[in-house]
Design a protein around this motif. Structure first.
Motif, PDB file in Angstrom:
ATOM      1  N   ALA A   1       0.768  -0.992  -0.058  1.00 11.85           N
ATOM      2  CA  ALA A   1      -0.114  -0.019   0.232  1.00 11.85           C
ATOM      3  C   ALA A   1       0.862   1.085   0.093  1.00 11.85           C
ATOM      4  O   ALA A   1       0.514   2.262  -0.713  1.00 11.85           O
ATOM      5  CB  ALA A   1      -1.023   0.140   1.114  1.00 11.85           C
ATOM      6  N   GLY A   2       1.906   1.261   0.805  1.00 14.80           N
ATOM      7  CA  GLY A   2       2.670   2.409   0.842  1.00 14.80           C
ATOM      8  C   GLY A   2       3.568   2.829  -0.373  1.00 14.80           C
ATOM      9  O   GLY A   2       3.561   3.974  -0.752  1.00 14.80           O
ATOM     10  N   LEU A   3       3.914   1.857  -1.242  1.00 17.19           N
ATOM     11  CA  LEU A   3       4.683   1.945  -2.246  1.00 17.19           C
ATOM     12  C   LEU A   3       3.845   1.790  -3.840  1.00 17.19           C
ATOM     13  O   LEU A   3       4.397   1.855  -4.794  1.00 17.19           O
ATOM     14  CB  LEU A   3       6.143   1.151  -2.171  1.00 17.19           C
ATOM     15  CG  LEU A   3       6.841   1.846  -1.275  1.00 17.19           C
ATOM     16  CD1 LEU A   3       8.047   1.000  -1.185  1.00 17.19           C
ATOM     17  CD2 LEU A   3       7.598   3.052  -1.742  1.00 17.19           C
ATOM     18  N   GLY A   4       2.535   1.343  -3.498  1.00 16.81           N
ATOM     19  CA  GLY A   4       1.758   1.116  -4.582  1.00 16.81           C
ATOM     20  C   GLY A   4       1.535  -0.048  -5.326  1.00 16.81           C
ATOM     21  O   GLY A   4       0.595  -0.445  -5.843  1.00 16.81           O
ATOM     22  N   ARG A   5       2.447  -1.041  -4.815  1.00 15.65           N
ATOM     23  CA  ARG A   5       2.436  -2.370  -5.543  1.00 15.65           C
ATOM     24  C   ARG A   5       3.409  -3.248  -4.954  1.00 15.65           C
ATOM     25  O   ARG A   5       4.369  -2.748  -4.062  1.00 15.65           O
ATOM     26  CB  ARG A   5       2.773  -2.256  -6.960  1.00 15.65           C
ATOM     27  CG  ARG A   5       3.838  -1.281  -7.454  1.00 15.65           C
ATOM     28  CD  ARG A   5       4.033  -1.143  -8.814  1.00 15.65           C
ATOM     29  NE  ARG A   5       4.550  -2.409  -9.582  1.00 15.65           N
ATOM     30  CZ  ARG A   5       4.380  -2.389 -11.001  1.00 15.65           C
ATOM     31  NH1 ARG A   5       3.758  -1.515 -11.721  1.00 15.65           N
ATOM     32  NH2 ARG A   5       4.928  -3.551 -11.732  1.00 15.65           N
ATOM     33  N   LEU A   6       3.779  -4.457  -5.141  1.00 13.89           N
ATOM     34  CA  LEU A   6       4.858  -5.161  -4.963  1.00 13.89           C
ATOM     35  C   LEU A   6       5.060  -6.287  -6.019  1.00 13.89           C
ATOM     36  O   LEU A   6       4.281  -7.241  -6.345  1.00 13.89           O
ATOM     37  CB  LEU A   6       4.210  -6.086  -3.654  1.00 13.89           C
ATOM     38  CG  LEU A   6       5.071  -7.141  -2.931  1.00 13.89           C
ATOM     39  CD1 LEU A   6       6.292  -6.262  -2.484  1.00 13.89           C
ATOM     40  CD2 LEU A   6       4.593  -8.023  -1.910  1.00 13.89           C
ATOM     41  N   ASP A   7       6.410  -6.250  -6.455  1.00 20.59           N
ATOM     42  CA  ASP A   7       6.927  -7.054  -7.270  1.00 20.59           C
ATOM     43  C   ASP A   7       7.994  -8.109  -7.190  1.00 20.59           C
ATOM     44  O   ASP A   7       8.025  -9.000  -7.595  1.00 20.59           O
ATOM     45  CB  ASP A   7       7.576  -6.267  -8.476  1.00 20.59           C
ATOM     46  CG  ASP A   7       6.679  -5.110  -9.073  1.00 20.59           C
ATOM     47  OD1 ASP A   7       5.638  -5.559  -9.866  1.00 20.59           O
ATOM     48  OD2 ASP A   7       6.722  -4.089  -8.463  1.00 20.59           O
ATOM     49  N   ILE A   8       8.756  -7.718  -5.957  1.00 22.07           N
ATOM     50  CA  ILE A   8       9.765  -8.643  -5.651  1.00 22.07           C
ATOM     51  C   ILE A   8       9.884  -8.574  -3.968  1.00 22.07           C
ATOM     52  O   ILE A   8       9.450  -7.604  -3.394  1.00 22.07           O
ATOM     53  CB  ILE A   8      10.926  -7.695  -6.004  1.00 22.07           C
ATOM     54  CG1 ILE A   8      11.077  -7.590  -7.461  1.00 22.07           C
ATOM     55  CG2 ILE A   8      12.379  -8.337  -5.591  1.00 22.07           C
ATOM     56  CD1 ILE A   8      11.883  -6.216  -8.087  1.00 22.07           C
ATOM     57  N   LEU A   9      10.097  -9.819  -3.630  1.00 16.90           N
ATOM     58  CA  LEU A   9      10.252 -10.099  -2.009  1.00 16.90           C
ATOM     59  C   LEU A   9      11.620 -10.532  -1.945  1.00 16.90           C
ATOM     60  O   LEU A   9      11.926 -11.832  -2.776  1.00 16.90           O
ATOM     61  CB  LEU A   9       9.055 -11.173  -1.458  1.00 16.90           C
ATOM     62  CG  LEU A   9       9.687 -11.597  -0.120  1.00 16.90           C
ATOM     63  CD1 LEU A   9       9.577 -10.410   0.897  1.00 16.90           C
ATOM     64  CD2 LEU A   9       8.471 -12.528   0.084  1.00 16.90           C
ATOM     65  N   VAL A  10      12.690 -10.073  -0.955  1.00 15.98           N
ATOM     66  CA  VAL A  10      13.707 -10.684  -0.571  1.00 15.98           C
ATOM     67  C   VAL A  10      13.851 -11.107   0.652  1.00 15.98           C
ATOM     68  O   VAL A  10      13.782 -10.084   1.543  1.00 15.98           O
ATOM     69  CB  VAL A  10      14.938  -9.735  -1.010  1.00 15.98           C
ATOM     70  CG1 VAL A  10      16.203 -10.546  -0.683  1.00 15.98           C
ATOM     71  CG2 VAL A  10      15.029  -9.465  -2.604  1.00 15.98           C
ATOM     72  N   ASN A  11      13.859 -12.393   0.912  1.00 17.48           N
ATOM     73  CA  ASN A  11      13.848 -12.802   2.317  1.00 17.48           C
ATOM     74  C   ASN A  11      15.483 -12.915   2.801  1.00 17.48           C
ATOM     75  O   ASN A  11      16.175 -13.773   2.412  1.00 17.48           O
ATOM     76  CB  ASN A  11      13.261 -14.313   2.467  1.00 17.48           C
ATOM     77  CG  ASN A  11      11.624 -13.968   2.835  1.00 17.48           C
ATOM     78  OD1 ASN A  11      11.287 -13.335   3.720  1.00 17.48           O
ATOM     79  ND2 ASN A  11      11.133 -14.810   1.749  1.00 17.48           N
TER      80      ASN A  11
END
Ligand code: NAP
Length: 254
Positions: free
Chosen positions: A83-93
């Motif tokens: 929500a804060g950055l508008g989308r989510l494309d990448i997750l790095v654990n």
């Protein structure tokens, strides 16, 4: 053009444990490649935020302690980032801890803490971010594994168990999600100069033994991981699923 497929312009990444060490280097590299970056962790990543903002990209701190956060809190953290950055494309654990003690003396609380941060949180963040990515039919997940995803190590049974499991989880999720546009892969760093390896480097005999076993002849730096992370986060890796990319100075080849 092929180099364009490595760019991450206007993508949004969420990375854990990016206030220092490998996570900081990867977060800044993602920013250099064009991504905005949400930084999930328990410590203020002010230095990383400054570096990303200097690149003209946005950075957002999502405060969470991975050792205590319930799965629901991790799902909410993913929502906050998206929500804060508008989308989510990448997750790095990336976030991880290590506790050194022989198997018979390994404290239960160390076993629990390592498994919670290095495995449970990885799964729950994959679940939450994966759900968002599957809805869009596109996404990239990168889990940080280890040489101890392949080898037993010395006095680190909880860490080794967790890092072996991270590879199994990466493959399991890749099998489920590859056909739905979500790439799940892992990076296995070799021996890298960070706080995680301070104890090894403080012991002159261990430091020498490790360095001499690395074919390239030196310890890695956090920046050595940057290219692999950007690659796996990018369209250049669109046909790469369930792989573990070792960035180890040749350690595994020895
Ligand atoms: P590091 O310098 O010790 O950094 C660890 C990061 O994880 C920090 O940002 C730390 O935040 C975060 N973290 C730890 N516990 C957390 C918690 N409960 N909640 C939220 N964040 C937490 O270690 P590193 O070497 O960069 O390690 C990064 C990853 O690479 C880990 O998964 C590690 O296992 C893996 N790895 C490292 C090496 C190596 O040689 N260094 C080799 C193979 C794999 P705080 O500052 O708040 O503690």
């Amino acid at each position: 053009m092929v180099l364009d497929t490595f760019r991450l312009d206007d993508r949004v990444a969420l990375i854990t444990g990016a206030n220092r060490g490998i996570g900081q280097a990867i977060a800044i590299a993602l920013g250099q490649a064009g991504a905005d970056v949400a930084l999930l962790g328990r410590s203020d990543p002010a230095e990383t935020i400054l570096a990303i903002e200097k690149l003209g990209r946005r950075a957002l701190f999502v405060p969470v302690d991975l050792s205590t956060a319930a799965p629901q809190a991790l799902a909410e953290a993913v929502e906050t980032a998206a929500a804060g950055l508008g989308r989510l494309d990448i997750l790095v654990n990336n976030a991880g801890i290590i506790r050194r003690a022989s198997a018979v003396t390994h404290p239960t609380e160390d076993w629990d803490a390592v498994l919670r941060v290095n495995l449970d949180a990885v799964f729950h963040l994959c679940q939450a971010a994966g759900a968002v990515m599957l809805l869009r039919g596109k996404g990239k997940i990168i889990n940080v594994a280890s040489m101890l995803s392949y080898q037993g190590g010395i006095w680190v049974p909880s860490y080794t168990a967790a890092k072996h499991a991270v590879v199994g989880l990466t493959r399991a999720l890749a099998n489920e999600w590859a056909g739905q546009g979500v790439n799940v892969n892992a990076i296995a760093p070799g021996y890298i100069v960070t706080d995680n390896t301070a104890a090894l480097r403080d012991d002159p005999e261990r430091e020498k033994a490790i360095r001499e076993r690395i074919p390239v002849g030196r310890w890695g730096t956090p920046d050595d991981l940057a290219g692999a992370a950007v690659f796996l986060a990018s369209d250049a890796a669109c046909y790469v699923h369930g792989t573990v990319l070792a960035v180890d100075g040749g350690w595994l080849a020895r």
